[in-house]
Enzyme design. Sequence first.
Site, mmCIF file in Angstrom:
data_model
loop_
_atom_site.group_PDB
_atom_site.id
_atom_site.type_symbol
_atom_site.label_atom_id
_atom_site.label_comp_id
_atom_site.label_asym_id
_atom_site.label_seq_id
_atom_site.Cartn_x
_atom_site.Cartn_y
_atom_site.Cartn_z
ATOM 1 N N TRP A 160 0.782 -1.124 0.442
ATOM 2 C CA TRP A 160 0.309 0.202 0.116
ATOM 3 C C TRP A 160 0.636 1.287 -0.155
ATOM 4 O O TRP A 160 0.447 2.620 -0.427
ATOM 5 C CB TRP A 160 -0.693 -0.011 1.519
ATOM 6 C CG TRP A 160 -0.371 -0.031 2.675
ATOM 7 C CD1 TRP A 160 -0.405 -1.026 3.473
ATOM 8 C CD2 TRP A 160 0.988 0.516 3.306
ATOM 9 N NE1 TRP A 160 0.714 -1.588 4.075
ATOM 10 C CE2 TRP A 160 1.239 -0.133 4.704
ATOM 11 C CE3 TRP A 160 1.226 1.546 3.602
ATOM 12 C CZ2 TRP A 160 2.038 0.618 4.755
ATOM 13 C CZ3 TRP A 160 2.060 2.398 4.637
ATOM 14 C CH2 TRP A 160 2.434 1.885 5.796
ATOM 15 N N LYS A 184 -1.962 -9.004 -7.611
ATOM 16 C CA LYS A 184 -3.080 -7.876 -6.036
ATOM 17 C C LYS A 184 -2.516 -6.651 -5.327
ATOM 18 O O LYS A 184 -1.343 -6.999 -5.545
ATOM 19 C CB LYS A 184 -2.992 -9.361 -5.173
ATOM 20 C CG LYS A 184 -4.291 -9.230 -4.114
ATOM 21 C CD LYS A 184 -3.646 -10.393 -2.708
ATOM 22 C CE LYS A 184 -2.685 -9.470 -2.204
ATOM 23 N NZ LYS A 184 -3.382 -8.007 -1.666
ATOM 24 N N GLU A 260 10.653 -7.894 -2.078
ATOM 25 C CA GLU A 260 11.250 -6.931 -1.421
ATOM 26 C C GLU A 260 10.824 -6.842 -0.109
ATOM 27 O O GLU A 260 9.538 -7.051 0.121
ATOM 28 C CB GLU A 260 11.036 -5.589 -2.454
ATOM 29 C CG GLU A 260 11.138 -5.578 -4.112
ATOM 30 C CD GLU A 260 12.797 -5.822 -3.627
ATOM 31 O OE1 GLU A 260 13.241 -5.382 -2.840
ATOM 32 O OE2 GLU A 260 13.732 -5.575 -5.037
ATOM 33 N N CYS A 294 9.905 1.543 2.655
ATOM 34 C CA CYS A 294 11.047 -0.143 3.411
ATOM 35 C C CYS A 294 12.184 0.880 3.490
ATOM 36 O O CYS A 294 13.311 0.136 4.186
ATOM 37 C CB CYS A 294 10.924 -1.361 2.244
ATOM 38 S SG CYS A 294 9.558 -1.382 1.908
ATOM 39 N N GLU A 395 10.838 -3.292 12.923
ATOM 40 C CA GLU A 395 10.543 -1.638 11.510
ATOM 41 C C GLU A 395 9.162 -0.976 12.772
ATOM 42 O O GLU A 395 7.728 -1.240 12.562
ATOM 43 C CB GLU A 395 10.093 -2.404 10.063
ATOM 44 C CG GLU A 395 10.414 -1.294 9.216
ATOM 45 C CD GLU A 395 10.472 -2.164 7.665
ATOM 46 O OE1 GLU A 395 10.794 -2.089 6.861
ATOM 47 O OE2 GLU A 395 9.054 -3.405 8.486
HETATM 48 C C1 SIN Z 1 9.717 1.012 -0.450
HETATM 49 O O1 SIN Z 1 9.125 1.110 0.069
HETATM 50 O O2 SIN Z 1 9.805 -0.152 -0.695
HETATM 51 C C2 SIN Z 1 9.845 1.252 -2.248
HETATM 52 C C3 SIN Z 1 10.417 2.605 -1.871
HETATM 53 C C4 SIN Z 1 11.826 3.418 -3.272
HETATM 54 O O3 SIN Z 1 11.355 3.163 -4.291
HETATM 55 O O4 SIN Z 1 12.339 4.165 -3.239
#
Ligand code: SIN
Length: 496
Positions: A160, A184, A260, A294, A395
């Site tokens: 999201w 999805k 990822e 991330c 995280e």
């Molecule tokens: C992500 O948080 O998975 C993507 C971040 C980015 O593309 O810089």
Amino acid sequence: MMSDAALHERINTEQSLFINGRWSESASGRRFPVFNPATGQVVAHVSDGDAADARRAVDAAYAAFPQWSRLPAYRRGVMLRQAAALMYERRDELARTLTLEMGKPIREARGEISYAASFLEWFAGEGERAYGDIIPPMAPGKRHLVLKQPVGVVAAITPWNFPAAMVTRKVAPALAAGCTVVLKPAEQTPLTAMALMDIFAEAGVPPGVINLVTTNDPAAVADAWLSDHRVRKITFTGSTEVGKLLMRKAADQVKRVSLELGGHAPVIVFDDADVDKAVRGTMASKFRNSGQTCVCANRIYVQKGIYERFAEKFTAAVRNLRVADGLSEDAEVGPLVDEAALEKVTAHVEDAVARGAELLAGGRRVTEGELARGWFFLPTVLAGVRDDMRIMREETFGPVAPLIPFEHEAEAYERANDSPYGLAAYVFTENISRGIRAAERLEYGIIGLNDGTPSTAQVPFGGFKESGIGREGGPYGIHEFLEVKLVGLAVDEEPR
Ligand code: SIN
């Protein structure tokens, strides 16, 4: 620009499954709500797809594969470039849809639409350059050709936090390589993905080549795809916990996987850093998408000689951030995506404070005015943070910045590497040798050297350790969707 009423009318559809070029309801007829995180209100109801719908999507993708994969890469590229052009043309409208369902500040949402379109453009070209090899033989009368061929039907499961860019980062290389896709999107953000389906269709992508299943039961849809022999590859962005589950299940049929997963990015600010540059870079890394990427900074290690100056300037910048509904033009920090996200961020901050951390800014949910309706958390800075606090291990995925002083260079690398994650790390220094040493010593797939935002379509994105497997973006991204095939040729000698 489309009015909110028109936007609402278009996206408030109960037919949100896009299968074989047609919109339809789910087999069960069930629907689920999509919320605006800035107000907590429902903005749409979409179809709740299940295993039967998931299989129907694979039927379509499997049937479309032979023709799509045999199309010249150039023809596929034309469609991808056309889809990108449509995204640029509809950037404002797409950005509003995106902000409405996930909350990110509208200026960032526009940036994300351009970022998303850039994957379509980049991979259109990479598809054209998916060259094979001719390998010199060791024996006379032998020739070795290496062909690159699409893996087949790909199941893409997207998060999201980037409802547009994480779709195109997977779908663009898959389609460019000649694969067909079942997609999805996250249950929080199906609307942007739906808008993208219209764009692919308008760009000429034939029915069945890309299919969308919205669902509030991700496990049912994922299981249907994981147990289907026709699906050859799973590509997933999301938590490490779910990534491990998918990987285990994918092992049963030895499906290809690209994952990822989570990150816990360290930032290292050395004494010799340009403090303003370091503050700007760390702010960009930490507060982009309200801390929900991330690759967001999770631990900010600052060398003792610069710590006070950095902490002061950084805290002042954080206090200046404008927290607002993402749809307002001057918003810099929007809401968190949902109640669960808000609870997690709150729990991390409470745990740190209970164990002795000091709050330099923020530290709580917004409880005043209009924003109290949504899932807003104040941009937060914590000092006196120790390794036994949850925030240093898990995280946080929110706008919280823990500051930690350190003495020596080697100590910084050791502490930064002390994590099961290995996605992104950032280093601020004006000393080029130290910068190179840091880039080499850090066990992370992405290093931002005086750069708080290193990702673009042309470069590899992916992690070491439990942050994932494979790379998206750049020339590496398309190889995830290509099989390598050897054609061994026996060639007769020339007649005398
Ligand atoms: C992500 O948080 O998975 C993507 C971040 C980015 O593309 O810089």
